[in-house]
Write an enzyme that holds these catalytic residues in place. Structure first.
Site, short mmCIF file in Angstrom:
data_model
loop_
_atom_site.label_atom_id
_atom_site.label_comp_id
_atom_site.label_asym_id
_atom_site.label_seq_id
_atom_site.Cartn_x
_atom_site.Cartn_y
_atom_site.Cartn_z
N GLY A 101 4.82 -7.56 3.61
CA GLY A 101 4.59 -6.72 4.79
C GLY A 101 5.83 -5.87 5.04
O GLY A 101 6.95 -6.29 4.74
N CYS A 102 5.63 -4.68 5.56
CA CYS A 102 6.79 -3.81 5.78
C CYS A 102 7.70 -4.35 6.88
O CYS A 102 8.93 -4.30 6.77
CB CYS A 102 6.35 -2.38 6.08
SG CYS A 102 5.12 -2.22 7.38
N ASN A 103 7.11 -4.90 7.93
CA ASN A 103 7.92 -5.53 8.97
C ASN A 103 8.60 -6.78 8.40
O ASN A 103 9.77 -7.06 8.70
CB ASN A 103 7.05 -5.95 10.16
CG ASN A 103 6.41 -4.77 10.85
OD1 ASN A 103 6.96 -3.67 10.87
ND2 ASN A 103 5.22 -4.97 11.41
#
EC number: 1.2.1.38
Lengths: 342, 342, 342, 342
Positions: C148-150
């Site tokens: 996930g980017c977060n």
């Protein structure tokens, strides 16, 4: 005296803007709010920014009791509006914010909107809602058709010039820059923040935008013969505002004087000192329209730039201004708030 | 009855916001506008969005005739404010929007602002302007010190929680997201559109922001002992708004109940239903503060998020709210306008 | 030597970003582009910004001839991905950008994503794609699950600190600010320009965001026992970028040294000089991650801020970095472009 | 073979953009960076987004050793440029990005820029840098004058049309929408985020913008007689991009065909299919220019819209393209990166 109004289509941007404006109006009270898909919800759920207000819930149109309601604002999508308005009580005053009753000619309506009009008689009866130019008719009207927001911008810049003959009416180019709220709350890819921010472009290329129909009708009426301007809108990464840049043939000082004279008694239309440019930041959230005029270096050519807030002066503010007239209230009531800057 | 006011520092954002608000106030009239570098200009020249108003010209402070002026708003830069206010008539009511009179302790002032205070006695006399918590003192004050906009946001979220003991006061983290108008109209590279749009970042790293002094003073006062929170602000690509996210230790429902109770009678502070998140888009241009509370999945940890408009509730709206109290006007007068959305 | 790849889900933002990056890669060639609803269109129609490239048309997945394709990028929605990948040739290398293969434990997957996993064996086989920490496994993997980017942002800031024991692993708060392209091209009201610009807010309140599952899995693995951080994301009016602000307990200089040491040999992760703050404007469009560290005034407390581009280092850039490893290409190939500023 | 270059004025936006582009160029190496006020700093300090690059420090111009430098880019303010360039070695190839050498006629220069030119002979020698139209001259030039970014946009849209006679050259209106980075890093109120975001407006009213001088010179040269177009720029709340909307008299299909033919062999100028509109989001960060053509509903009137990135194709990308030619490198080297979207 306090008047009671209803708003149909309360869950769109123009509906929310109407509520914002009327919330500060001393003599108008919101008695009913009608919605389609969001019926059953409260305003606070649909529009948390209005949660401090004491408002009726959003209900299906059929649940509204029209007795005791003096005026109804219809902030519905095009085409839906004519169907709904046909079914409203005959003695109810109506301010429609859709495109349905703007054009007088059923053929023109069909040409620009693609369907036959289903309420042709009401279409004939409706008054065009550009307040500054239809004040008397609006005062006595039962049904007023709010103008297109782009159409309002262009007319504020050009209408007195066409009327006065101070410009060549066959050589008008209107390049318009519109903020995104004018497109409504529709879920479209090109309205996403990721697409629009840092991306701007022309749309409805080649004078094919629907508001062109209003220019055709109104400018021709003013001129007493067919007028066809070139009109090209662009979508700009901003939320509110329309800036219309008109390229006209005529002496700049005469153009400026004509506009100054035309709006000398108007509260909401301000013609800036010669050579000054308006900006959308200076009218945001207000009912004001600023107009600037400058000479081009080419002799006989002039630039006219008009700026207004599409949701206020271009739509819901205009609607309230018209409602004030129709109800016999002071025209500016509830509309004198200063723009929000920055 | 109508009261007369002056605004010093009329050419900054908070000065312009004061004019916007007072323009819609039924019982306050602007009698004088003082400016430094822009003295000699009209408001319309400095702020074209206010051109429709009938306002006095901007003049040097020394040109203002204080006779007949009931109250003065000072929207001047820090440090300048104390010098100017020292020279004002002793019986003039003053609402200061700078940082100069926020801190009671001259040493604390010097620590956070870097210079010795030049009006220590007035500093001692001033009342801290967080209306909802200093209402009585403000009503009777001669000099009220407007709070920092970040400081107001954090206090609305945390003050009742610290007072009630419902959270652990040694374990508070406040992560704040501030829009750019809070930085004023200063010409700095990081405030340019090209730098800020599409770029956001933390600043004043490690609880070094000046508004921290206000948290120290006020939270310690409320708790009856030293309180030191962790406070980290961030600059966000938006014009108006502050969103403060507080990470606290305490039961979420108790936190929510405490806030609901604390603000039950407050018009401008709204605690949202449990679990709802506020957004800056829902308070823009208004004097409202929205607060949301949610439980974290970690037992005993809670999130409190507060949103307000830095120029309105965080600064000029607060100032007018205080002026209303000081002048004996209804506290909410001129401040009930709905937020601008979108 | 040139390798051939396919991209499934070429019409989303991460698909477009993959094409952008691979277009500049000297030894990878795009052989097939698979799409659902936009199958049949050319890339130029769906993404006019890629019109200068000579690319295969978008076709239904079933039309792709896998012979001669070395690696497939899957940029599909969650859940769809596991179904599609199950049907791909068994010897095809795959880099998946969805959430489907990030979590090792099927129960955790079901808990965060709400459905039973339909390819449990592949889930077990997949390697977590955080390149800097799984380099060897990725090099030898058949199926790599992009993070996930977060989740990537938080791990770059925290992973070495949890591994080294330099901070208290039970006292971590991660406040994250995410630009809107991370939400994809989905048509949702809160992603409209009119709603998001000038409006920012917290979402997935109270550590309920799905990327939390990755933090649980990875931080617990690193620590050798259960770790549960507090993680609160916010949506910011910008197109690209994630800024994660971590509040940790530990000595700031030791935290800084630990991060400097951890990333000393990493090309894409830059630890700034002590006390400097990163900004999203300085990594936009690039595969770099900037990390800043500062001491809080409270003893023993430290701020760590990490910034990366969600579509590049947080997604498609990471995917290409992993593909380079899997194909035996230099890891940085095609990824060294400088950020776009302003 | 590798060529060595210097950049003077490395601390402005166009200087930073040059570094970004050259960082990805296989056969050009940055040997020296000259700066004024920021001399003594590293690039990483001035432009943290370039911190991953191994670059020489920023030094005063006088510290640069010109031996071994093949070409110098001058990204200096107007007027400064001519003074600095006069002092550079006579055999050094120079690409100037300022306005100083764009106009051939010293009187025209003085008229538009307000001061007498201090290097008239070099002005006479300089080649106008619009690559697609001066390719041969540039290849053999010692001094190339980069075009104005607005001037480039207008010329890409109009130059082939004026040359071919397919439009009426006395009836051209160019309405241009420019993003803010074109104004540089200057500290001006109207470039602040708080002023520009949500605010857009016309500037340089009435064809008074300095790039008009380039239109006069170039269009007259192409036409073989004086041509004076109407040109009105607008400032738009975006960071990169220029969109020029030209209103011309001529048959739309002929206009489209003329442009398609003119750019058939050009890599960087793409004429879209008839009726399609370009958007700034589709060229951002790239060296591409997109051109769209549509018929207006008024017979014989046509809309031509051109979009490019002011910092790339409009300035630094153009400069590198020209440098490639002057150094005998493939023209497109280092310039084929895809646009950044979203």
């Amino acid at each position: 005296m306090t008047y009671s109004i209803a708003i149909l289509g309360a869950s769109g941007y123009t509906g929310a803007e109407l509520i914002r404006l009327i919330a500060g109006h001393p003599s108008i009270e919101i008695k009913a709010l009608g919605a389609f898909s969001k019926a059953g919800q409260t305003v606070a759920q649909v529009y948390p920014h209005l949660r401090h207000l004491d408002l009726p819930p959003m209900v299906p149109f059929s649940d509204i009791d029209w007795a005791g309601i003096d005026l109804c604002f219809c902030a519905l999508p095009h085409k839906t509006s004519q169907e709904v308005i046909s079914g409203l009580p005959r003695d109810l005053k109506i301010v429609d914010l859709s495109a349905d009753f703007r054009l007088r000619d059923p053929d023109e309506y069909q040409k620009w909107y693609g369907n036959a009009h289903s309420a042709v008689e009401m279409q004939r009866e409706a008054v065009y809602g550009l307040t500054e130019f239809y004040r008397d008719e609006i005062t006595n009207a039962r049904l007023v058709a709010g103008t297109g927001c782009n159409a309002a911008t262009g007319q504020f810049a050009l209408r007195p010039l066409i009327a006065s003959g101070v410009i060549d009416i066959d050589e008008i180019v209107l390049d318009l820059k519109a903020a995104v709220s004018g497109a409504g709350r529709a879920l479209k890819e090109n309205l996403l923040h990721a697409e629009l921010s840092e991306g701007y472009h022309a749309y409805a290329l080649g004078s094919t935008h629907r508001h062109q129909g209003e220019f055709d009708q109104e400018f021709s009426k003013v001129a007493g013969r067919d007028v066809r301007i070139q009109f090209q809108p662009h979508l700009i990464p901003a939320n509110r505002g329309i800036l219309g840049t008109a390229y006209v043939r005529g002496e700049a000082l005469a153009v400026h004087e004509t506009l100054v004279a035309a709006y000398a008694d108007e509260v909401f239309v301000e013609v800036l000192p010669f050579g000054e440019a308006p900006s959308t930041r200076h009218i945001r959230g207000s009912n004001f329209c600023h107009i600037g005029v400058a000479a081009d270096r080419l002799p006989g050519r002039t630039i006219v730039v008009a700026a207004l807030d599409n949701l206020t002066k271009g739509s819901s503010g205009q609607a309230l201004q018209n409602a004030n007239l129709m109800l016999g209230i002071e025209e500016t009531e509830g509309l004198m708030m200063a723009p929000l800057f920055p």
